[in-house]
Structures are given as C-alpha cells and as structure tokens.
Design an enzyme around this catalytic site. Structure first.
Site, PDB file in Angstrom:
ATOM      1  N   SER A 124     -28.708 -51.654  95.339  1.00 24.89           N
ATOM      2  CA  SER A 124     -29.080 -53.040  95.620  1.00 24.89           C
ATOM      3  C   SER A 124     -28.292 -53.527  96.849  1.00 24.89           C
ATOM      4  O   SER A 124     -28.299 -52.875  97.892  1.00 24.89           O
ATOM      5  CB  SER A 124     -28.850 -53.895  94.368  1.00 24.89           C
ATOM      6  OG  SER A 124     -29.388 -55.179  94.525  1.00 24.89           O
TER       7      SER A 124
ATOM      8  N   ASP B 149     -40.315 -51.768  92.150  1.00 21.94           N
ATOM      9  CA  ASP B 149     -39.338 -52.740  92.652  1.00 21.94           C
ATOM     10  C   ASP B 149     -40.047 -53.819  93.465  1.00 21.94           C
ATOM     11  O   ASP B 149     -40.658 -53.537  94.484  1.00 21.94           O
ATOM     12  CB  ASP B 149     -38.298 -52.005  93.524  1.00 21.94           C
ATOM     13  CG  ASP B 149     -37.101 -52.874  93.883  1.00 21.94           C
ATOM     14  OD1 ASP B 149     -37.211 -54.109  93.827  1.00 21.94           O
ATOM     15  OD2 ASP B 149     -36.056 -52.297  94.229  1.00 21.94           O
TER      16      ASP B 149
ATOM     17  N   HIS C 268     -36.392 -53.360  90.066  1.00 26.13           N
ATOM     18  CA  HIS C 268     -35.172 -53.349  90.870  1.00 26.13           C
ATOM     19  C   HIS C 268     -33.932 -53.004  90.044  1.00 26.13           C
ATOM     20  O   HIS C 268     -32.939 -52.522  90.592  1.00 26.13           O
ATOM     21  CB  HIS C 268     -34.987 -54.719  91.541  1.00 26.13           C
ATOM     22  CG  HIS C 268     -33.866 -54.755  92.525  1.00 26.13           C
ATOM     23  ND1 HIS C 268     -33.939 -54.102  93.743  1.00 26.13           N
ATOM     24  CD2 HIS C 268     -32.633 -55.329  92.486  1.00 26.13           C
ATOM     25  CE1 HIS C 268     -32.807 -54.293  94.408  1.00 26.13           C
ATOM     26  NE2 HIS C 268     -32.004 -55.032  93.667  1.00 26.13           N
ATOM     27  N   ASP C 269     -33.984 -53.255  88.755  1.00 23.33           N
ATOM     28  CA  ASP C 269     -32.830 -52.965  87.893  1.00 23.33           C
ATOM     29  C   ASP C 269     -32.770 -51.514  87.420  1.00 23.33           C
ATOM     30  O   ASP C 269     -31.914 -51.175  86.583  1.00 23.33           O
ATOM     31  CB  ASP C 269     -32.828 -53.891  86.662  1.00 23.33           C
ATOM     32  CG  ASP C 269     -32.204 -55.252  86.962  1.00 23.33           C
ATOM     33  OD1 ASP C 269     -31.681 -55.437  88.080  1.00 23.33           O
ATOM     34  OD2 ASP C 269     -32.244 -56.124  86.076  1.00 23.33           O
TER      35      ASP C 269
END
Lengths: 346, 346
Positions: free
Chosen positions: A150, A292, A322-323
């Site tokens: 990230s 994502d 995204h996680d």
C-alpha cells in the site's frame, strides 16, 4: 509454488552458500526500538526537524529487510521475544514466517507525520529519505530487500529511485508510482469530511466517517455482497442498513489511534506520489490484486513496463481487494518467500 | 440501428396502422402542470397527506408515456411552447426527439419528498403509487410506456410490478430491482456527511460534500483520468488537487436546489429498493452501461433473467458511466426509438 518449496529446502545451507550468514533456530536475536532526532530536507515542506521512531529486530548481525505497510501501519511489524505485543504483519513476519527473523533483521519506521506533530505536505519521497536517515544512523549500508505494501509500496518505489545503490530488491504490493485521479478524488472527499468536522467541532465523528468511506474502497464488491446484503431495518422515520453496524465498529477504533492531522497529512501524502518508473533500476517484484479498487491493475502494468531493473509482476485475486496483503496469507507468503529467495541468490 | 431506421420511416402512416392516432407536425399540442393533493398509503411511513407536482405535455389526446429520471430530476422533462424553460432531458424528449411530443403526451411528477416537506422513509414503490394516483386524477387508464432512468428506472420497475395492467412497456435505464450493498455503503456515508453537517451547523457545506462524493461514482475512471490527472499545486503546507475545482463548482449548484431533508430521504429511498423481478410481467427493455459503478451489470443481468414479461437487455459502453442516459444522446435515442416502435407495434 516451486520456488516457495525451494526456499524452504535451502536453509540454512543454501543461504550460507549464497554468501549470507544463516542462523539455525535458537541463534541469538536482537530487538531494539528508539527515536532518531534529525533534520530532513523535505520535498515540499523545506528543511524540518523531525523525530523518527524505528524498530529493528531479528537475528544478530543478519541482513536487513525494510518492511513498511499502509498509512496506519507502524514500526512494530511483528511480535518478538523482547517486544511481544502483536505486530501489524505477524502473519508474514517472525520466526519461520516468509520474512524470517531467524535469518534477517527487520527494520521499520513509524511514518513521519503519524504522530500528528507535522502539519505540512509530506511526499512519499520524504518517507524514503527518513528511512535512509535511520539506516545511516544505524550504520546499515545496504538492505537485502524493501518490502512495502500500500503506502509502503509507494515509499519503497521512492526508496528504490532515490537510494537504489543500497537496495538489493524491491517488493511492492498494491502500491504504484502515482495515485489514480478517481481515487484521489475519493480521498479529497475523505479529507474534506475531516476538515468539515474540524471547523464544526465534530472532528471525532468526522474522522470515523472518513475512515468508513476509505474502507469501502479497500474491500471488493463481492465481500460487501456477502456480508451486507441483508435487508435493512425500516421504520416509518428511520432506516438502518446492515453496513452501519460495521461502520460504527471500525470508525471509533480508528479515531482512538489516529489524530486528525496525521490522517489528513498521510492521506494527502498518498496523493502526492508522483514518480517516473524509469528512475528505478533495482530488481523489483510487483504484486497486483485484480479486485483492488484503490490501485488499478492498469497503473501497476504501467509501473512494471517503466521500471529499468528486472521486473516480475505477480497478479493475484482476492475478495479483500486492496487489503489482500493483510488477508491472503498463503498467496502473499508464497510471493515473498520466492522473491526473497531470488534476492539471496542474486 | 435497423429498428431505429424503421421507426423513423413509419410515421405517421405506420403508427396509425398500428392503431395509434398519429398527428402530423403542427397538430394541436397541450401542456399542463399542477399539483395533486392526495392521500397515499406509504409502504413504511403509513398513510400520509401528500402534494404531488405533475406536468403533462404533448399532442392533444395522444397516448401517454411516463418519463422519470434520477433523484434530482423533476416534472419538467422537456421545453415546450407553454413551459419554455429547459427540461432535464431535452436531448431525448420534444418535437422530433426519440420521445416525440408530436405523437405522445409525456407525463412526469416531482418526486414525493423532493420539496423537503416529507421527512419519512420513502420506498420507490410509494413513488410508483404516486404516479398511479396522478394518472387516476387525470383519467388516464393506461400508459404506452414508462421510461425511467436511474432512480426513475427503479420506480418504473415498481410501477410495472404494482400497476402492470395499465402499462404497455417498461424501459429501464441504469436502475435495478435492488441497490448493490457496496453502493448502499457509499450512500450511507453521503447521508452521514449531511447528518454531521446538520448537527454541527455546516449543513450547506456538508451537502455539497455529499454531492461531490456521489458524483465520483456517477462517472467512469477513464473520465477522471482524462479530466483530472494533472499534477496538483503543492505548497509547503497545502496541496490543491485538480478535481477540487470541479467539486467546488458542482457542490454549491446542488445545494442551491436541494434541501438536506430531500437529499437524505431520496438517497435513502434508492437504498430501500427491494423488488422481486418475478413480480414483473410487462414487456421490458433494460439498458445496462458497462462502466456504471452505481448499478453493476450483474444486477441488471439478474433483473433481466427474473422478469416474467418479454425482456430485452441492451448493453452500452460509456465514458460517463451511470450518467450515460444524460450524455450518450445517440445511443440512448436509438434504444428509445426502437423500444417505443415495438411498443406501438405490440
């Protein structure tokens, strides 16, 4: 998977063969954390006095890996003997994990700005320079790998561009050389929510709201379908949707550990990312998550094509969007193990 | 396109042949608007006294088409001789347009709740019943078609399910039988922003912010790329992103014509949509926009599969995502013209 298996079978003899001092289980380990008071020439904010919190842990004198996560991550990556509280990435880092503290020392910093004391424009390049300053302070000339996820991946790319001579390999998960304009737009709204609450006295509620909005983008539509598709409770005057329980759980948790200034400045920092991939000449592994919504795959393709070092692009699929770097433990571990194995062999 | 051409060539003789009274250009037209004071048994809010604004315009005594748009649309669909101010869908409705006022009368209502006087849970089914009440009031037994876009499509589906016997054909653009949970989550945030502003005294700013957030979802990522990818203006203490000019333009415009209560209740109404497609037995055209982030194509596939009447699914592609019905004039006109032609032939 074949590389993963290979990596497991080559310790410790193969590592020693590759020129790395390998330590059998039980070898002396170390763990230190401290703050570095230093001066940094920041990209937009000029010369500033800063205090940078760092933590270093792993096998005594072993090669160093820098590990950095999202804007809410911190210097305590993993639990260890000395600092036993849970880290933010225990699944990947620790004894016998993909980032194995029996064979490496893991270095991480608290993001500059994370304590809320720096109310200025912070470029991801500034974070890379802060890490370099900590390395200088610790007398570490070169790091085997920089593993960033990230925002940490954005900073890793900056580190590779600015301090490439001291880096063996970059592993960048779900972070690119720029922010996509539509996602920047969403983050602008998040910051404006906080600013609204700030001027109006409801800053805690506003920060919780901004966090809830951010989290919508972190997960896939499929997860929302699975968790929150039940019918709402509808009364004549008010409706409560299932997702509101979730928001009311995560918002206050976030508010308890993040100051509004830190949130505003680190969120903004993500949108300040603006790097020419061609400035990177380090061997790089890029991890792209198909679902994502924060970092579109197309941006990671452009990044992979632009980098001048040898590049591998790993595409994975995850309900967690995204996680994924926090949730897809097996997929991420396989990629990290293989990449670190290549890093040792290089 | 072949159907489109056919439709152009069959007026007025073919229309007369199909049992519809067709009017050559120059035929007497009418336009009326008024309010209906009535009582409605609402789905969640119980029995309420309501005032429903309506407008009817087109060729005298011609067949009626109901036309309804998004939550910010209203009864004035198109400019005409009597009410000459621009309507919200002049591109598709008027003399010689796809919804041709020389051959039809166009009926539309102001959404109940749009004036901010009804602070209660409003189901899309209530809007469909409000339209039926206006039809009763005007002595209109049957309508040739219901053309709905966005929230108007949701209401059209409800009208088809609840008042199917008086409807020839439904044309539903970018609206489904339910709201997707992830998009509901985003709208929950929008409403909470307004609520935050309300409790803190910054309600105009909060409403502008909620609108800006909504608009991000209405357009595609490609449009954001094209319009807002330029580098921000970065100072030491503040950054201004290109998209902020856009937000600062659209927010106040919206605030000028929408009350917070109306916004909260109509936004909530979108999330109250919950209809079994099998309850629809009317011939239906569904228009799905590939890039729509508000109404996923998968929901429109499920809708098309579930409807018991004959169904056509039209897939289009548009830079404008959910806003395609307002922007893709040629693509939408072709679909409307062909669908209305089938409606006449039926």
């Amino acid at each position: 998977m074949s590389l993963h298996t290979a990596a497991l079978s080559r310790e410790p003899a193969a590592l020693a063969h590759a020129g790395i001092v390998a330590f059998p289980p039980g070898t002396a380990t170390m763990a230190e954390r401290d703050v570095l008071d230093t001066t940094l020439a920041m990209r937009h904010a000029g010369i500033r006095r800063l205090r940078i919190g760092w933590e270093l842990q792993g096998a005594q004198d072993a090669p160093v890996i820098v590990v950095q996560g999202g804007i809410s991550a911190h210097r305590h990556v993993a639990a260890g003997a000395r600092f036993a509280e849970p880290g933010w990435w225990d699944a990947q880092c620790g004894e016998g994990r993909a980032i194995d503290t029996r064979h490496h020392r893991v270095l991480a910093i608290d993001w500059i700005g994370a304590d809320g004391s720096l109310d200025a424009c912070i470029d991801p390049a500034d974070q890379a320079d802060a890490i370099a300053a900590v390395l200088d302070h610790l007398g570490i000339v070169r790091v085997t790998a920089f593993i960033g996820a990230s925002y940490g991946a954005m900073v890793g790319l900056q580190f590779a561009a600015r301090h490439g001579a001291r880096l063996g390999r970059l592993i960048a998960i779900s972070g690119a050389h720029r922010s996509h304009p539509q996602v920047t737009a969403l983050r602008v709204i998040q910051r404006r929510i906080v600013a609204l609450g700030r001027s109006e006295g409801g800053v805690r509620e506003a920060l919780a709201l901004a966090r809830s909005l951010a989290v919508i983008g972190y997960r896939s539509d499929v997860e929302f379908e699975q968790r929150f598709a039940a019918a709402p409770a509808v009364g004549p005057d008010a409706t409560r949707f299932v997702v509101e329980d979730y928001f009311d759980a995560i918002g206050p948790k976030f508010v308890a550990r993040f100051s509004p200034t830190a949130y505003l400045r680190l969120s903004e920092s993500i949108d300040l990312q603006n790097l020419d991939p061609a400035s990177i000449r380090v061997a790089t592994d890029i991890v792209a998550v198909r679902e994502d919504r924060i970092v579109p795959e197309s941006d990671l393709y452009a990044l992979a094509e632009g980098i001048r070092g040898s590049t591998r692009l790993h595409r994975i699929s995850s309900l967690y969007g995204h996680d994924a770097f926090l949730k897809e433990e097996a997929q991420i571990a396989a990629i990290l193990t293989a990449a670190l194995c290549r890093s040792v062999a290089a």
